[in-house]
Design an enzyme around this catalytic site. Structure first.
Site, mmCIF file in Angstrom:
data_model
loop_
_atom_site.group_PDB
_atom_site.id
_atom_site.type_symbol
_atom_site.label_atom_id
_atom_site.label_comp_id
_atom_site.label_asym_id
_atom_site.label_seq_id
_atom_site.Cartn_x
_atom_site.Cartn_y
_atom_site.Cartn_z
ATOM 1 N N ASP A 3 0.840 -1.275 0.059
ATOM 2 C CA ASP A 3 -0.108 0.158 -0.072
ATOM 3 C C ASP A 3 0.700 1.315 -0.020
ATOM 4 O O ASP A 3 1.576 1.460 0.995
ATOM 5 C CB ASP A 3 -0.794 0.160 1.255
ATOM 6 C CG ASP A 3 -2.057 0.810 1.012
ATOM 7 O OD1 ASP A 3 -2.023 2.035 0.597
ATOM 8 O OD2 ASP A 3 -3.369 0.529 1.639
ATOM 9 N N ASP A 4 0.888 2.239 -0.985
ATOM 10 C CA ASP A 4 1.408 3.245 -1.164
ATOM 11 C C ASP A 4 2.880 2.963 -1.351
ATOM 12 O O ASP A 4 3.687 3.845 -0.777
ATOM 13 C CB ASP A 4 1.198 4.069 -0.008
ATOM 14 C CG ASP A 4 -0.436 4.673 0.016
ATOM 15 O OD1 ASP A 4 -0.874 4.299 -0.874
ATOM 16 O OD2 ASP A 4 -0.543 5.446 1.227
ATOM 17 N N CYS A 33 -6.171 3.784 -3.343
ATOM 18 C CA CYS A 33 -6.597 2.391 -2.746
ATOM 19 C C CYS A 33 -7.636 1.732 -3.530
ATOM 20 O O CYS A 33 -7.601 0.660 -4.143
ATOM 21 C CB CYS A 33 -6.465 2.298 -1.045
ATOM 22 S SG CYS A 33 -5.337 3.052 -0.489
ATOM 23 N N ARG A 80 -7.586 -1.431 -6.189
ATOM 24 C CA ARG A 80 -7.757 -2.629 -5.864
ATOM 25 C C ARG A 80 -9.075 -3.279 -6.711
ATOM 26 O O ARG A 80 -8.988 -4.467 -6.871
ATOM 27 C CB ARG A 80 -7.874 -2.931 -4.501
ATOM 28 C CG ARG A 80 -6.605 -2.293 -3.619
ATOM 29 C CD ARG A 80 -6.467 -2.014 -2.026
ATOM 30 N NE ARG A 80 -5.528 -1.585 -1.611
ATOM 31 C CZ ARG A 80 -4.650 -2.167 -1.077
ATOM 32 N NH1 ARG A 80 -4.819 -3.509 -0.785
ATOM 33 N NH2 ARG A 80 -3.472 -1.720 -0.572
ATOM 34 N N LYS A 82 -5.377 -6.491 3.793
ATOM 35 C CA LYS A 82 -6.235 -5.148 3.556
ATOM 36 C C LYS A 82 -7.047 -5.347 2.265
ATOM 37 O O LYS A 82 -6.806 -5.568 1.202
ATOM 38 C CB LYS A 82 -5.533 -3.845 3.397
ATOM 39 C CG LYS A 82 -6.345 -2.719 3.101
ATOM 40 C CD LYS A 82 -5.480 -1.513 2.663
ATOM 41 C CE LYS A 82 -6.306 -0.367 1.883
ATOM 42 N NZ LYS A 82 -5.280 0.728 1.780
ATOM 43 N N HIS A 101 -10.549 -3.157 1.548
ATOM 44 C CA HIS A 101 -10.763 -2.090 1.074
ATOM 45 C C HIS A 101 -11.667 -1.879 -0.212
ATOM 46 O O HIS A 101 -11.714 -1.011 -1.127
ATOM 47 C CB HIS A 101 -9.414 -1.150 0.643
ATOM 48 C CG HIS A 101 -9.725 0.278 1.362
ATOM 49 N ND1 HIS A 101 -8.519 1.317 1.148
ATOM 50 C CD2 HIS A 101 -10.737 1.038 1.575
ATOM 51 C CE1 HIS A 101 -9.134 2.461 1.712
ATOM 52 N NE2 HIS A 101 -10.473 2.449 1.964
ATOM 53 N N SER A 106 -8.253 0.722 5.152
ATOM 54 C CA SER A 106 -6.678 1.258 5.762
ATOM 55 C C SER A 106 -6.622 1.342 7.236
ATOM 56 O O SER A 106 -7.602 1.764 8.005
ATOM 57 C CB SER A 106 -6.302 2.477 4.978
ATOM 58 O OG SER A 106 -6.518 2.390 3.796
ATOM 59 N N HIS A 144 1.567 2.156 4.003
ATOM 60 C CA HIS A 144 0.579 3.595 4.120
ATOM 61 C C HIS A 144 0.607 3.858 5.421
ATOM 62 O O HIS A 144 1.042 2.875 6.539
ATOM 63 C CB HIS A 144 -0.828 2.701 3.899
ATOM 64 C CG HIS A 144 -1.862 3.715 3.844
ATOM 65 N ND1 HIS A 144 -2.291 4.419 4.904
ATOM 66 C CD2 HIS A 144 -2.914 4.140 2.810
ATOM 67 C CE1 HIS A 144 -3.318 5.252 4.670
ATOM 68 N NE2 HIS A 144 -3.585 5.090 3.536
ATOM 69 N N ASP A 177 -0.568 -0.706 -4.649
ATOM 70 C CA ASP A 177 -1.828 -0.232 -5.319
ATOM 71 C C ASP A 177 -1.710 1.021 -5.804
ATOM 72 O O ASP A 177 -2.629 1.525 -6.586
ATOM 73 C CB ASP A 177 -2.777 -0.216 -4.156
ATOM 74 C CG ASP A 177 -2.344 0.781 -2.871
ATOM 75 O OD1 ASP A 177 -1.351 1.232 -2.746
ATOM 76 O OD2 ASP A 177 -3.442 0.981 -2.071
ATOM 77 N N ASN A 178 -0.406 2.041 -5.538
ATOM 78 C CA ASN A 178 -0.550 3.212 -6.205
ATOM 79 C C ASN A 178 1.018 3.832 -5.937
ATOM 80 O O ASN A 178 1.657 3.237 -5.038
ATOM 81 C CB ASN A 178 -1.699 4.268 -5.726
ATOM 82 C CG ASN A 178 -1.979 4.135 -4.343
ATOM 83 O OD1 ASN A 178 -3.126 3.772 -3.994
ATOM 84 N ND2 ASN A 178 -0.904 4.640 -3.513
ATOM 85 N N LYS A 215 1.203 9.475 -4.912
ATOM 86 C CA LYS A 215 -0.103 8.956 -4.850
ATOM 87 C C LYS A 215 -1.211 10.062 -5.015
ATOM 88 O O LYS A 215 -0.662 11.131 -4.623
ATOM 89 C CB LYS A 215 -0.215 8.674 -3.220
ATOM 90 C CG LYS A 215 -1.737 8.259 -2.838
ATOM 91 C CD LYS A 215 -1.434 7.641 -1.313
ATOM 92 C CE LYS A 215 -3.213 7.090 -1.094
ATOM 93 N NZ LYS A 215 -3.168 6.883 0.497
#
Length: 479
Positions: A39-40, A79, A83, A149, A151, A174, A240, A308-309, A323
């Site tokens: 994540d991130d 996110c 996803r 996660k 989301h 998150s 994240h 994810d990003n 992001k």
């Protein structure tokens, strides 16, 4: 081939499995699939992608045994929509997941401001009628498990167990969506739940141990299903914010830094919580790869590591943006794939590929036949990965908050945002510093027309998100 029920008539796992038209092949004839999704994490937040501020020895080794994908994209720079695209093989706009929070939740949490990710007690989520990778896997006789996660909606109707995963352990969104959020006065978030299946088993789990707990469950899943085909989705909530790492890994990372500095006789490099967080994610990858090797199934298991990003706290160098941005740094992500049976070791692939390609590629490899009338945006990328063929995509489209802002074609990227029409040659200008739109008006026109066609297609073929009435935040007392 194994048939898969189309989304419009999905009737659950029983129907999916009943749709098989030919006997399933032996487990060894078809690859397992493991997706490790962080994540991130920025483009440069891996050593093998040039990051000097992190140490990722296990992922680096994975790259040596597989391939680095240097033009691999997520379908959104945030996110939830990102996803959703991974799970369905569709652009978020096609499945109505570009701006997923319901009006009621927006009013409750953000005083009416639009919010592009699923929140606590959200009435919107990924429509259970959508076909996910997990449901494709189940239709082909694979065991399915997800740890981490989600989301894509926290209501029971939207949870992983309703989207094709037989096992689930993790958090529904998150880990900053809880009362300690820095903007809690606005959001008014309830306590963060930890789920086993659809049951809340813990409130406010310690973020320092999330990576380790998720990894333990993933390794256990591999051991239990070593003699069967399986699809394993490991979705780490980190890096994240708020950043976190176990005390054990913090100590080990500090020792590694000290040894590294002593060996070089100079500065030890980057200390701090961010590189320790990345180091623990790398540890997790090492544990998963070790488990596959110990069970003798690593040669026939596809392992994909991605995120994810773009970064919030990390680095996207040499890319521009982060992001939440449709510059490259927001949507081009560091990705490594390993499959000894099908992907040349030590290769670097710069062809344009996306997370949306995972579903159709896996469907073909697993023997599942997607419905003829199912509209998805992903393409089979196996020829590109195995043989270096050209990208299966003519165009890739960049969007944020449901607004189309750009398109890539070959080495060219057109970005139209903030009143600026900009054209970049990504082969010559990966950092998007030089706008050459005035020098290539014919390319600008071609890409503008492509963007118009994409928007028209999205409007004509959009499928609704899932919606439930009277959504409630998950709690220990909820069934």
């Amino acid at each position: 081939m194994i048939s898969v029920i189309k989304p419009s008539t999905l009737c659950g796992i029983t129907c999916l499995l009943a749709a098989a038209t030919t006997p399933l092949s032996h487990a060894a004839d078809r690859p397992n699939l493991v997706i490790i999704f962080t994540d991130d994490q920025g483009y440069a937040d891996l050593s093998c992608f040039g990051g000097k501020h992190v140490m990722t020895p296990h992922i680096d080794q994975m790259a040596k045994e597989g391939a680095r994908l240097t033009s691999f994209y997520v379908a959104a720079p945030l996110c939830t929509p990102s996803r959703a695209a991974l799970m369905t093989g569709c652009y978020p706009s096609r499945i109505d997941m570009s701006v997923p929070s319901s009006i009621e939740v927006q009013m409750k949490h953000t005083e009416g401001r639009n919010f592009p990710v699923c929140l606590a007690g959200d009435g919107r989520g990924l429509n259970p009628k959508e076909l996910t990778i997990a449901e494709v896997a189940q239709s082909a006789g694979y065991k399915t498990g997800m740890f981490g996660k989600w989301h894509l909606g926290d209501q029971p109707e939207f949870l992983p167990t309703r989207q094709g995963f037989e096992e689930y352990f993790g958090i529904p969104y998150s880990h900053d969506i809880h009362p300690k959020h820095k903007n809690q006065k606005v959001f008014k978030f309830p306590p963060l739940p930890l789920l086993e299946g659809e049951k809340v088993i813990e409130i406010e789990p310690d973020a320092d141990y999330l990576t380790r707990r998720i990894t333990k469950r993933a390794v256990d899943f591999i051991k239990r299903h070593k003699d069967e085909n399986f699809f394993l989705y490991v979705a780490h909530p980190l890096p994240h914010g708020p950043l976190a790492a176990s005390p054990e890994i913090k100590k080990e990372y500090a020792q590694k830094l000290k040894a590294k500095g002593a060996a070089k006789g100079k500065g030890r490099g980057k200390s701090g919580l961010f590189p320790a967080t990345i180091y623990e994610i790398d540890w997790s990858v090492g544990e998963i790869l070790k488990a596959l090797k110990e069970q003798g199934i690593d040669d026939n298991t596809i392992v994909i590591f991605s995120t994810d990003n773009g970064p919030a706290a990390g680095s996207a160098k040499p890319l521009r943006g982060k992001k939440g941005s449709t510059f490259e740094g927001g949507q081009r992500v560091p990705t490594v794939i390993r499959w000894p049976k099908g992907i040349p070791a030590g290769s670097v692939n710069d062809k344009m590929l996306t997370t949306m390609d995972v579903l159709p590629t896996f469907a073909k490899l697993s023997g599942a036949k997607l419905p003829d009338d199912l509209v998805i945006d992903g393409k089979d990328m196996m020829a590109t990965l195995a043989k270096g063929a050209e990208s299966p995509h003519q165009y890739f489209f960049y969007a944020h908050w449901g607004v189309l802002e750009g398109v890539r074609w070959k080495e060219w990227k057109l970005r139209i945002a903030d009143g600026v029409v900009a054209l970049y040659n990504l082969n010559q200008d990966i950092g998007e510093k030089h706008n050459v739109a005035n020098e290539h008006p014919e390319i600008v026109q071609q890409l503008q027309e492509a963007m118009k066609g994409f928007e028209k297609d999205m409007k004509a073929n959009v499928r609704p998100a899932g919606v439930v009435e009277n959504p409630k935040p998950l709690s220990m007392s909820a069934e």
